[in-house]
Design a protein around this motif. Structure first.
Motif, short mmCIF file in Angstrom:
data_model
loop_
_atom_site.label_atom_id
_atom_site.label_comp_id
_atom_site.label_asym_id
_atom_site.label_seq_id
_atom_site.Cartn_x
_atom_site.Cartn_y
_atom_site.Cartn_z
N ARG A 175 -18.02 57.12 -21.72
CA ARG A 175 -18.46 56.89 -20.34
C ARG A 175 -19.73 57.67 -20.01
O ARG A 175 -20.62 57.16 -19.33
CB ARG A 175 -17.34 57.31 -19.38
N THR A 176 -19.85 58.88 -20.52
CA THR A 176 -20.96 59.75 -20.15
C THR A 176 -22.14 59.67 -21.12
O THR A 176 -23.30 59.65 -20.70
CB THR A 176 -20.48 61.22 -20.07
N LEU A 177 -21.84 59.63 -22.42
CA LEU A 177 -22.90 59.69 -23.43
C LEU A 177 -23.13 58.38 -24.16
O LEU A 177 -24.12 58.23 -24.86
CB LEU A 177 -22.56 60.79 -24.46
N GLY A 178 -22.17 57.45 -24.03
CA GLY A 178 -22.33 56.16 -24.67
C GLY A 178 -22.02 56.15 -26.16
O GLY A 178 -22.33 55.17 -26.84
N VAL A 179 -21.40 57.22 -26.66
CA VAL A 179 -21.01 57.28 -28.07
C VAL A 179 -19.63 57.94 -28.17
O VAL A 179 -19.20 58.64 -27.25
CB VAL A 179 -22.00 58.10 -28.93
N SER A 180 -18.96 57.70 -29.29
CA SER A 180 -17.68 58.37 -29.53
C SER A 180 -17.94 59.79 -30.04
O SER A 180 -19.04 60.09 -30.52
CB SER A 180 -16.87 57.60 -30.56
N PRO A 181 -16.96 60.68 -29.95
CA PRO A 181 -17.14 62.03 -30.51
C PRO A 181 -17.52 62.01 -31.99
O PRO A 181 -18.37 62.80 -32.43
CB PRO A 181 -15.78 62.69 -30.28
N SER A 182 -16.90 61.12 -32.76
CA SER A 182 -17.22 61.06 -34.19
C SER A 182 -18.65 60.64 -34.43
O SER A 182 -19.35 61.20 -35.29
CB SER A 182 -16.25 60.09 -34.89
#
Length: 338
Positions: free
Chosen positions: A319-326
């Protein structure tokens, strides 16, 4: 002027880095990256490998006064053969709106030299001089956040990245405000000398974290402290120290001896965020730092940062960065951690 080049490599493969100076140049814009290359040069020479020759140069040479009032002894740019130059570093000025139009001759030199140099980089508002040289037309570029609107107004062909610490577009690099020039220089050293040397330099300079270029210019903690003022500074520091706890509004309000309703109202008024959004932003920053600098698993990071589950952290990242943590770790963490 003699035709003998000023720079003669002491070791085969030595790279010449030119730091450009002009009246009212920002001192730290110049000396921050210069110190990074100096420290890297020491490391490389200790290994018997070619390092960096470093020169501060100006159009006419001689003494040049920085914006802070310190005089710099410079070498004339005419002393160097363009084919000798490996890297050009263009510092900014805190008075760039005034000085940029006065530096057309320097920008013209940059335009010609950049065609021969391996790479050209700017620090902070030095981006204006690269734009004036025509090096950024149609390219993405970073500069100090306070200069973005003016840069866009004066050079509409530049695609301004308002968030990143530094941006690499082929052979042209640009960076955000002042200390981001150190981050950029470390990235250049890492590309030349490897991750190990860059990290050794970062440790020697006591740089808290070797930050990747795509990391935001602002720390969420700094933003929170700036927006909230003294009233919430202690609270934000307490949150960062206790991220693994549940953070209901009652607990946060209790830290300031306020009623939950009054706390929620005042917090939103001061920071522009609800308490829940403020806590999530601080958790996201902590999670990003862990993913960048530690080998902890994603699930463990989620737990330590108070997300409760990997899925909740993934949702917040998307939602915030547009990427998954991985994916964030793949992009920003050193290869040893990925």
């Amino acid at each position: 002027m003699t035709n003998t080049p000023y720079f003669l490599p002491k070791l085969s493969g030595e790279r010449l880095v030119l730091f450009l100076a002009y009246e009212d140049v920002g001192l730290l814009d110049l000396t921050g990256p210069q110190t990074v290359f100096w420290a890297a040069d020491k490391r490389m020479r200790a290994r018997g490998l070619p390092g960096y020759a470093r020169q501060v140069a100006s159009l006419a040479g001689g003494m040049v006064r920085s914006a802070e009032g310190m005089a710099l002894d410079t070498v004339p740019l005419s002393s160097f053969l363009l084919e000798q130059i490996d890297t050009i570093i263009v510092p900014g000025s805190p008075d760039m709106p005034r000085v940029q139009p006065l530096l057309r001759e320097l920008s013209d030199w940059i335009a010609g030299a950049a065609e021969r140099a391996r790479r050209t980089a700017s620090v902070c508002s030095g981006t204006f001089l690269l734009a004036q040289a025509g090096l950024l037309n149609g390219k993405r570029a970073a500069t100090h956040w306070a200069m973005c609107d003016l840069l866009q107004e004066r050079f509409p062909a530049v695609d301004i990245d308002r968030n990143s610490l530094f941006v690499n577009q082929h052979a042209v690099w640009t960076s955000a405000g002042v200390t981001a020039g150190i981050d950029l220089a470390l990235a250049l050293v890492e590309g030349d000398c490897g991750h190990d040397v860059a990290m050794q330099v970062a440790r020697e300079l006591v740089v808290f974290l070797k930050r990747p270029g795509g990391q935001a210019q602002f720390s969420e903690l700094l933003l929170a402290q700036e927006a909230g003022g003294d009233a919430f500074e202690r609270l934000h520091l307490w949150i960062m120290d206790n991220l693994a706890l549940d953070m209901p509004v009652e607990l946060l309000a209790g830290q300031l001896n306020m009623s939950p309703r009054n706390f929620a109202r005042v917090y939103k008024e001061k920071t522009g965020r609800t308490p829940a959004k403020g806590v999530e932003a601080l958790r996201l920053e902590a999670a990003r730092r862990m993913l960048e600098s530690s080998a902890r698993g994603v699930e463990q990071v989620a737990r330590l940062c108070g997300f409760g589950s990997e899925e909740r952290m993934r949702t917040a990242f998307q939602r915030t960065l547009g990427v998954s943590p991985s994916d964030y770790r793949k992009r920003f963490a050193p290869s040893a951690i990925r």
